[in-house]
Motif scaffolding. Structure first.
Motif, PDB file in Angstrom:
ATOM      1  N   VAL A   1       0.994  -1.318   0.032  1.00  0.00           N
ATOM      2  CA  VAL A   1       0.121  -0.133   0.104  1.00  0.00           C
ATOM      3  C   VAL A   1       1.100   1.183  -0.042  1.00  0.00           C
ATOM      4  O   VAL A   1       0.564   2.140  -0.668  1.00  0.00           O
ATOM      5  CB  VAL A   1      -0.965   0.001   1.166  1.00  0.00           C
ATOM      6  N   ILE A  28      -0.267  -2.276  -9.017  1.00  0.00           N
ATOM      7  CA  ILE A  28      -0.595  -3.061  -7.930  1.00  0.00           C
ATOM      8  C   ILE A  28      -0.197  -4.571  -8.478  1.00  0.00           C
ATOM      9  O   ILE A  28       0.605  -5.285  -7.801  1.00  0.00           O
ATOM     10  CB  ILE A  28      -1.937  -3.124  -7.607  1.00  0.00           C
ATOM     11  N   ILE A  75      -9.322  -8.471  -5.219  1.00  0.00           N
ATOM     12  CA  ILE A  75      -8.860  -6.936  -5.020  1.00  0.00           C
ATOM     13  C   ILE A  75      -9.555  -6.168  -5.904  1.00  0.00           C
ATOM     14  O   ILE A  75      -9.500  -6.491  -7.265  1.00  0.00           O
ATOM     15  CB  ILE A  75      -7.276  -6.702  -5.140  1.00  0.00           C
ATOM     16  N   VAL A  77      -9.846  -2.391  -6.892  1.00  0.00           N
ATOM     17  CA  VAL A  77      -9.225  -0.841  -7.120  1.00  0.00           C
ATOM     18  C   VAL A  77     -10.174   0.236  -7.420  1.00  0.00           C
ATOM     19  O   VAL A  77     -10.725  -0.010  -8.472  1.00  0.00           O
ATOM     20  CB  VAL A  77      -8.021  -0.740  -7.837  1.00  0.00           C
ATOM     21  N   PHE A 107     -10.242  -7.617  -0.551  1.00  0.00           N
ATOM     22  CA  PHE A 107      -9.683  -6.199  -0.486  1.00  0.00           C
ATOM     23  C   PHE A 107     -10.283  -5.320  -1.346  1.00  0.00           C
ATOM     24  O   PHE A 107     -10.409  -5.488  -2.673  1.00  0.00           O
ATOM     25  CB  PHE A 107      -8.208  -5.996  -0.180  1.00  0.00           C
ATOM     26  N   ILE A 109      -8.909  -1.159  -2.594  1.00  0.00           N
ATOM     27  CA  ILE A 109      -8.035  -0.398  -2.162  1.00  0.00           C
ATOM     28  C   ILE A 109      -8.495   0.938  -3.099  1.00  0.00           C
ATOM     29  O   ILE A 109      -8.588   0.892  -4.174  1.00  0.00           O
ATOM     30  CB  ILE A 109      -6.606  -0.883  -2.787  1.00  0.00           C
ATOM     31  N   CYS A 165      -6.628   0.819   2.396  1.00  0.00           N
ATOM     32  CA  CYS A 165      -6.905  -0.342   1.975  1.00  0.00           C
ATOM     33  C   CYS A 165      -7.731  -1.013   3.009  1.00  0.00           C
ATOM     34  O   CYS A 165      -7.606  -1.011   4.133  1.00  0.00           O
ATOM     35  CB  CYS A 165      -5.631  -1.284   2.137  1.00  0.00           C
ATOM     36  N   GLU A 167     -10.268  -4.313   4.198  1.00  0.00           N
ATOM     37  CA  GLU A 167     -10.559  -5.697   4.127  1.00  0.00           C
ATOM     38  C   GLU A 167     -12.068  -6.016   4.243  1.00  0.00           C
ATOM     39  O   GLU A 167     -12.747  -5.251   5.096  1.00  0.00           O
ATOM     40  CB  GLU A 167      -9.854  -6.623   5.010  1.00  0.00           C
TER      41      GLU A 167
END
Length: 169
Positions: A1, A28, A75, A77, A107, A109, A165, A167
């Motif tokens: 991060v 990333i 993930i 973004v 996650f 981000i 970030c 979770e």
């Protein structure tokens, strides 16, 4: 991060045109690829239905981390100024995955291209700029802020580039 915070600051200073979300996803993916052992496979645009066939909508995660062909992490973004549902929409999508597949880490981000103060966003960041590590209910999902990273242009700067970030629990 932290590397993403520095990358955002560099990109904003070095380029006339602001970066787009897909460029951040690529960065990333590159960071993950360098830091994981060889048997880990990073995939882009992972179809949610490939992870769980009960999901009806045709949706894709920005990144997936696979070990021996099995998805271990998804993930998403988002840029903070995204107005098409933003990170809340991604939390909702990942909450569905987490409900059916509790062993998959999920996650989101959140990237701030524009500079912001140390305690922004106030709902996720403490006055000293650290992650507020508590469970937060957003729409139809639960999240925890795992990390907040900043990139300052100088030690006395009042504004900075920020990456948060989350979770999905």
């Amino acid at each position: 991060v932290q590397r993403m915070a520095y990358w955002i600051a560099y990109s904003c200073e070095a380029n006339v045109v602001k970066f787009v979300e897909s460029e951040a996803v690529t960065e990333i993916a590159n960071i993950l690829h360098v830091n994981f052992p060889f048997r880990v496979n990073i995939k882009r645009e992972v179809d949610y239905r490939a992870i769980n066939p009960t999901i009806k909508q045709n949706q894709r995660a920005d990144l997936g981390v696979f070990i021996d062909g099995e998805c271990k992490c998804l993930i998403e973004v988002k840029l903070n100024e995204n107005t098409n549902g933003g990170f809340r929409k991604d939390i909702k999508k990942l909450s569905q995955i987490k409900h059916y597949n509790p062993d998959i880490y999920c996650f989101v981000i959140l990237l701030y291209r524009s500079s912001c103060y140390i305690n922004e966003p106030k709902f996720f960041v403490s006055e000293d700029g650290k992650a507020l590590k508590r469970t937060i209910e957003i729409d139809q999902g639960k999240i925890r802020v795992r990390r907040v990273s900043n990139a300052l242009c100088s030690p006395t700067a009042k504004k900075m580039k920020k990456v948060v970030c989350f979770e999905v629990l």
